[in-house]
Design an enzyme around this catalytic site. Structure first.
Site, PDB file in Angstrom:
ATOM      1  N   GLU A  81       0.831  -1.203   0.000  1.00 26.24           N
ATOM      2  CA  GLU A  81       0.000   0.000   0.000  1.00 26.24           C
ATOM      3  C   GLU A  81       0.862   1.249   0.000  1.00 26.24           C
ATOM      4  OE1 GLU A  81      -4.029  -1.694   1.892  1.00 26.24           O
ATOM      5  OE2 GLU A  81      -2.832  -0.440   3.199  1.00 26.24           O
ATOM      6  N   CYS A  95       3.596   8.492   0.736  1.00 30.51           N
ATOM      7  CA  CYS A  95       4.132   7.650   1.792  1.00 30.51           C
ATOM      8  C   CYS A  95       4.351   6.267   1.183  1.00 30.51           C
ATOM      9  CB  CYS A  95       3.109   7.628   2.916  1.00 30.51           C
ATOM     10  SG  CYS A  95       3.536   6.541   4.253  1.00 30.51           S
ATOM     11  N   CYS A 102       6.202  -6.634   7.682  1.00 33.50           N
ATOM     12  CA  CYS A 102       7.338  -6.171   8.496  1.00 33.50           C
ATOM     13  C   CYS A 102       7.635  -7.237   9.540  1.00 33.50           C
ATOM     14  CB  CYS A 102       6.982  -4.841   9.170  1.00 33.50           C
ATOM     15  SG  CYS A 102       8.307  -4.215  10.233  1.00 33.50           S
ATOM     16  N   CYS A 106       5.523  -4.616  15.950  1.00 35.93           N
ATOM     17  CA  CYS A 106       5.088  -3.651  16.964  1.00 35.93           C
ATOM     18  C   CYS A 106       3.600  -3.880  17.228  1.00 35.93           C
ATOM     19  CB  CYS A 106       5.326  -2.218  16.500  1.00 35.93           C
ATOM     20  SG  CYS A 106       7.056  -1.898  16.121  1.00 35.93           S
ATOM     21  N   CYS A 109       0.714  -1.778  15.415  1.00 35.72           N
ATOM     22  CA  CYS A 109       0.835  -1.532  13.979  1.00 35.72           C
ATOM     23  C   CYS A 109       0.221  -2.662  13.154  1.00 35.72           C
ATOM     24  CB  CYS A 109       2.315  -1.373  13.638  1.00 35.72           C
ATOM     25  SG  CYS A 109       2.632  -1.245  11.873  1.00 35.72           S
ATOM     26  N   CYS A 336      -1.226   6.388   9.394  1.00 35.67           N
ATOM     27  CA  CYS A 336      -0.045   5.673   9.899  1.00 35.67           C
ATOM     28  C   CYS A 336      -0.440   4.374  10.583  1.00 35.67           C
ATOM     29  CB  CYS A 336       0.670   6.497  10.964  1.00 35.67           C
ATOM     30  SG  CYS A 336       1.209   8.074  10.418  1.00 35.67           S
TER      31      CYS A 336
HETATM   32  N1  SAH Z   1       8.851   0.813  10.189  1.00 34.66           N
HETATM   33  C1  SAH Z   1       9.105   2.201  10.250  1.00 34.66           C
HETATM   34  C2  SAH Z   1       8.331   3.019   9.246  1.00 34.66           C
HETATM   35  C3  SAH Z   1       6.865   2.711   9.023  1.00 34.66           C
HETATM   36  S1  SAH Z   1       5.691   3.091  10.249  1.00 34.66           S
HETATM   37  C4  SAH Z   1       8.867   2.723  11.644  1.00 34.66           C
HETATM   38  O1  SAH Z   1       8.302   2.010  12.455  1.00 34.66           O
HETATM   39  O2  SAH Z   1       9.309   3.831  11.929  1.00 34.66           O
HETATM   40  C5  SAH Z   1       5.408   4.836  10.168  1.00 34.66           C
HETATM   41  C6  SAH Z   1       4.989   5.419  11.533  1.00 34.66           C
HETATM   42  O3  SAH Z   1       3.639   5.067  11.890  1.00 34.66           O
HETATM   43  C7  SAH Z   1       5.863   4.907  12.669  1.00 34.66           C
HETATM   44  O4  SAH Z   1       6.225   5.941  13.544  1.00 34.66           O
HETATM   45  C8  SAH Z   1       4.935   3.934  13.336  1.00 34.66           C
HETATM   46  O5  SAH Z   1       5.346   3.663  14.616  1.00 34.66           O
HETATM   47  C9  SAH Z   1       3.611   4.632  13.239  1.00 34.66           C
HETATM   48  N2  SAH Z   1       2.453   3.780  13.508  1.00 34.66           N
HETATM   49  C10 SAH Z   1       2.380   2.429  13.472  1.00 34.66           C
HETATM   50  N3  SAH Z   1       1.139   2.014  13.813  1.00 34.66           N
HETATM   51  C11 SAH Z   1       0.412   3.116  14.072  1.00 34.66           C
HETATM   52  C12 SAH Z   1      -0.954   3.339  14.447  1.00 34.66           C
HETATM   53  N4  SAH Z   1      -1.801   2.340  14.592  1.00 34.66           N
HETATM   54  N5  SAH Z   1      -1.361   4.611  14.615  1.00 34.66           N
HETATM   55  C13 SAH Z   1      -0.509   5.643  14.418  1.00 34.66           C
HETATM   56  N6  SAH Z   1       0.772   5.502  14.052  1.00 34.66           N
HETATM   57  C14 SAH Z   1       1.241   4.250  13.884  1.00 34.66           C
HETATM   58 FE1  SF4 Z   2       7.275  -2.518  11.401  1.00 35.14          FE
HETATM   59 FE2  SF4 Z   2       4.991  -1.280  11.968  1.00 35.14          FE
HETATM   60 FE3  SF4 Z   2       6.881  -1.534  13.838  1.00 35.14          FE
HETATM   61 FE4  SF4 Z   2       7.262   0.137  11.755  1.00 35.14          FE
HETATM   62  S1  SF4 Z   2       5.709   0.317  13.356  1.00 35.14           S
HETATM   63  S2  SF4 Z   2       8.717  -1.342  12.627  1.00 35.14           S
HETATM   64  S3  SF4 Z   2       6.192  -1.018  10.143  1.00 35.14           S
HETATM   65  S4  SF4 Z   2       5.754  -3.219  12.885  1.00 35.14           S
END
Ligand code: SAH
Ligand code: SF4
Length: 343
Positions: A81, A95, A102, A106, A109, A336
């Site tokens: 996406e 973006c 991934c 996390c 996410c 995000c």
């Molecule tokens: N993997 C990288 C880049 C992709 S995520 C990283 O983690 O930095 C882009 C941003 O969105 C990151 O700061 C991530 O922590 C945040 N993010 C992930 N899940 C989210 C959610 N449910 N709501 C808001 N931000 C989120």
């Molecule tokens: Fe991976 Fe999502 Fe964590 Fe970024 S926030 S490192 S995309 S699991």
């Protein structure tokens, strides 16, 4: 789109033909070789067969029409996406995803819950920007500019696909083609220290963002398993070295999750580790994620407005530089952390 045979198909042609082809793809954003009328018909047909330009994508436009999400199907059927965000000041940010899924899992996410499928190639990263430039060109949106900014904040951890991400940045940066200034490109990492170290030596003006999300290791590793490998002191040491070397600002992303990391104590603790030269905090509203896949979906909620205000007041009192991220596309699951595909 598949350009892997482009050099081969144009092998017997004069050298400038390759340049013409690249210009057509990366500068004029043609969607089919039939538009490349400077090539003979036979060659156009051959190119269409061996280097197809079509990008398979499902598109969703947000109600406010300020953002568009595309789910692109890759050669092997996997999907990624990508989102276009239209800012009021005329900037158009895409973006991009750097991996399918991934591996870092996390808890908050959606991409993390998909697990890891594979890295994207530089072409597949760039394809996401090309897709939106074609979209803009064909005037499906009332936008004048092509893509002006690119953030590596879609699916995946960019620093676990370091070489391909860097290659794609250099192409996006190329004055002859996309001409997207390094200062208009941002890479967000969950804190892969080797990546930060390498990145500081690239001599690029690209922005670095760190996903922090918690002010101490105890909470951070509950939310982000990667913290066990790279605890905060190690991470911040790498960031400080990066700042010393580059003299560039670093953005720390902090997603505010109700009753998880949004207390007064968290704000005070965050203030203690931030507040250094060239640090700034970017507060992000937690975006609810779909409950598909395994695990934790639905357990988190966004912080309340009054809690956010209190949190911000504490940062302000402690003279922490911060901003709050505008929320694009939450109605199309394009905000995000909402990126998730099932293929
Ligand atoms: N993997 C990288 C880049 C992709 S995520 C990283 O983690 O930095 C882009 C941003 O969105 C990151 O700061 C991530 O922590 C945040 N993010 C992930 N899940 C989210 C959610 N449910 N709501 C808001 N931000 C989120
Ligand atoms: Fe991976 Fe999502 Fe964590 Fe970024 S926030 S490192 S995309 S699991």
């Amino acid at each position: 789109m598949d350009l892997s045979n482009l050099d081969k198909v144009l092998e017997g042609e004069p050298k400038y033909r390759l340049k013409q082809a690249e210009e057509a793809i990366f500068k004029n954003f043609i969607s089919d070789w039939s538009e490349a009328t400077f090539f003979a018909k036979d060659l156009r047909d051959k190119l269409n067969k061996e280097c197809p330009l079509k990008i398979e994508a499902d598109v969703l436009v947000a109600k406010k029409e300020d953002s568009v999400k595309a789910k692109i199907t890759l050669k092997d059927g996997l999907q990624v996406e990508t989102v276009l965000m239209k800012h009021e000041d005329g900037r158009n940010t895409v973006c991009v995803s750097s991996q399918v899924g991934c591996p870092l899992g996390c808890l908050f996410c959606a991409t993390g819950r998909m697990g890891f499928k594979r890295n994207l190639t530089p072409d597949e990263i760039i394809e996401q920007v090309i897709f939106f430039n074609r979209y803009i060109k064909n005037l499906k949106l009332k936008i004048k500019n092509y893509v002006t900014n690119v953030t590596f904040m879609g699916m995946g951890e960019p620093f676990l696909n370091y070489e391909n991400v860097l290659k794609s940045i250099r192409i996006l940066n190329d004055k002859e083609y996309f001409n997207i200034g390094a200062r208009s490109i941002s890479v967000s990492t969950s804190g892969i220290v080797e990546g930060i170290e390498k990145f500081s030596k690239e001599n690029l003006q690209v922005n670095l963002a760190i996903s922090l999300h918690a002010p101490n290791d105890k909470l951070r590793r509950e939310l982000m398993p990667i913290d066990k490998k790279y605890p905060l002191d190690v991470l911040l040491k790498a960031v400080n070295k990066y700042i010393k070397k580059t003299n560039r600002q670093v953005m720390f992303e902090y997603v505010l999750i109700k009753d998880v990391n949004d207390s007064d104590d968290c704000a005070e603790e965050l203030s203690k580790i931030m507040g250094k030269k060239l640090y700034y905090v970017n507060l992000i509203l937690y975006n609810a994620t779909h409950s598909t896949g395994s695990g934790q979906a639905g357990i988190f909620k966004p912080s309340t407005t009054s809690r956010i205000e209190k949190f911000k007041a504490i940062l302000k009192k402690n003279k922490i530089i911060f901003s709050q991220r505008y929320r694009f596309g939450d109605d199309i699951q394009a905000a995000c952390g909402q990126f998730e595909t099932n293929r």
